[in-house]
Write a protein that holds these residues in place. Structure first.
Motif, short mmCIF file in Angstrom:
data_model
loop_
_atom_site.label_atom_id
_atom_site.label_comp_id
_atom_site.label_asym_id
_atom_site.label_seq_id
_atom_site.Cartn_x
_atom_site.Cartn_y
_atom_site.Cartn_z
N ILE A 12 -30.43 55.36 -79.74
CA ILE A 12 -31.03 54.17 -79.12
C ILE A 12 -30.53 54.01 -77.69
O ILE A 12 -31.32 53.72 -76.77
N VAL A 13 -29.24 54.19 -77.46
CA VAL A 13 -28.68 54.09 -76.11
C VAL A 13 -29.27 55.17 -75.21
O VAL A 13 -29.63 54.91 -74.06
N ALA A 14 -29.40 56.39 -75.73
CA ALA A 14 -29.97 57.48 -74.94
C ALA A 14 -31.42 57.19 -74.57
O ALA A 14 -31.84 57.47 -73.43
N LEU A 15 -32.19 56.63 -75.48
CA LEU A 15 -33.58 56.28 -75.18
C LEU A 15 -33.66 55.18 -74.12
O LEU A 15 -34.54 55.23 -73.25
N CYS A 16 -32.76 54.22 -74.16
CA CYS A 16 -32.74 53.17 -73.15
C CYS A 16 -32.39 53.73 -71.77
O CYS A 16 -33.03 53.39 -70.78
N VAL A 17 -31.39 54.60 -71.72
CA VAL A 17 -31.01 55.21 -70.45
C VAL A 17 -32.15 56.07 -69.91
O VAL A 17 -32.46 56.03 -68.71
N TRP A 18 -32.80 56.84 -70.78
CA TRP A 18 -33.93 57.68 -70.36
C TRP A 18 -35.06 56.82 -69.78
O TRP A 18 -35.65 57.18 -68.76
N SER A 19 -35.34 55.69 -70.40
CA SER A 19 -36.40 54.81 -69.92
C SER A 19 -36.06 54.23 -68.54
O SER A 19 -36.92 54.16 -67.66
N ILE A 20 -34.81 53.84 -68.34
CA ILE A 20 -34.39 53.28 -67.05
C ILE A 20 -34.47 54.34 -65.96
O ILE A 20 -34.98 54.09 -64.87
N VAL A 21 -33.98 55.54 -66.25
CA VAL A 21 -34.02 56.63 -65.27
C VAL A 21 -35.47 56.99 -64.92
O VAL A 21 -35.81 57.22 -63.76
N LYS A 22 -36.33 56.99 -65.92
CA LYS A 22 -37.74 57.32 -65.69
C LYS A 22 -38.40 56.28 -64.78
O LYS A 22 -39.15 56.63 -63.87
N SER A 23 -38.12 55.01 -64.98
CA SER A 23 -38.73 53.98 -64.14
C SER A 23 -38.18 54.03 -62.72
O SER A 23 -38.93 53.81 -61.76
N ILE A 24 -36.90 54.34 -62.55
CA ILE A 24 -36.33 54.45 -61.20
C ILE A 24 -36.93 55.64 -60.47
O ILE A 24 -37.30 55.53 -59.29
N ARG A 25 -37.06 56.78 -61.15
CA ARG A 25 -37.67 57.96 -60.53
C ARG A 25 -39.12 57.69 -60.16
O ARG A 25 -39.59 58.10 -59.10
N SER A 26 -39.84 56.99 -61.01
CA SER A 26 -41.23 56.67 -60.73
C SER A 26 -41.35 55.77 -59.50
O SER A 26 -42.24 55.95 -58.67
N PHE A 27 -40.45 54.81 -59.36
CA PHE A 27 -40.46 53.90 -58.21
C PHE A 27 -40.27 54.69 -56.92
O PHE A 27 -41.02 54.51 -55.96
N PHE A 28 -39.28 55.58 -56.88
CA PHE A 28 -39.02 56.34 -55.66
C PHE A 28 -40.09 57.40 -55.40
O PHE A 28 -40.38 57.71 -54.25
N ARG A 29 -40.68 57.94 -56.43
CA ARG A 29 -41.74 58.92 -56.24
C ARG A 29 -42.97 58.25 -55.61
O ARG A 29 -43.60 58.81 -54.72
N ARG A 30 -43.31 57.04 -56.04
CA ARG A 30 -44.44 56.32 -55.45
C ARG A 30 -44.16 55.99 -54.00
O ARG A 30 -45.05 56.09 -53.16
N SER A 31 -42.94 55.57 -53.67
CA SER A 31 -42.63 55.20 -52.29
C SER A 31 -42.59 56.43 -51.39
O SER A 31 -42.90 56.34 -50.21
#
Length: 50
Positions: A12-31
């Protein structure tokens, strides 16, 4: 706690960390592509910048 409960918590912790990292990468990729990184904000953060 038994051994299987430790694995479930770790998963569960690994899935939460993966989700946070994915959203941060998506934010910077769009910018980086020139898109508006705030286009998906529900609060309308793009309207606060002038």
């Amino acid at each position: 706690m038994t051994d299987w409960q430790h694995w479930v918590v770790a998963l569960i912790v690994a899935l939460c960390v993966w989700s946070i990292v994915k959203s941060i990468r998506s934010f910077f990729r769009r910018s980086r592509k020139g898109g508006n990184p705030c286009s998906r904000c529900s609060g309308g953060c793009s309207s606060t910048t002038k």
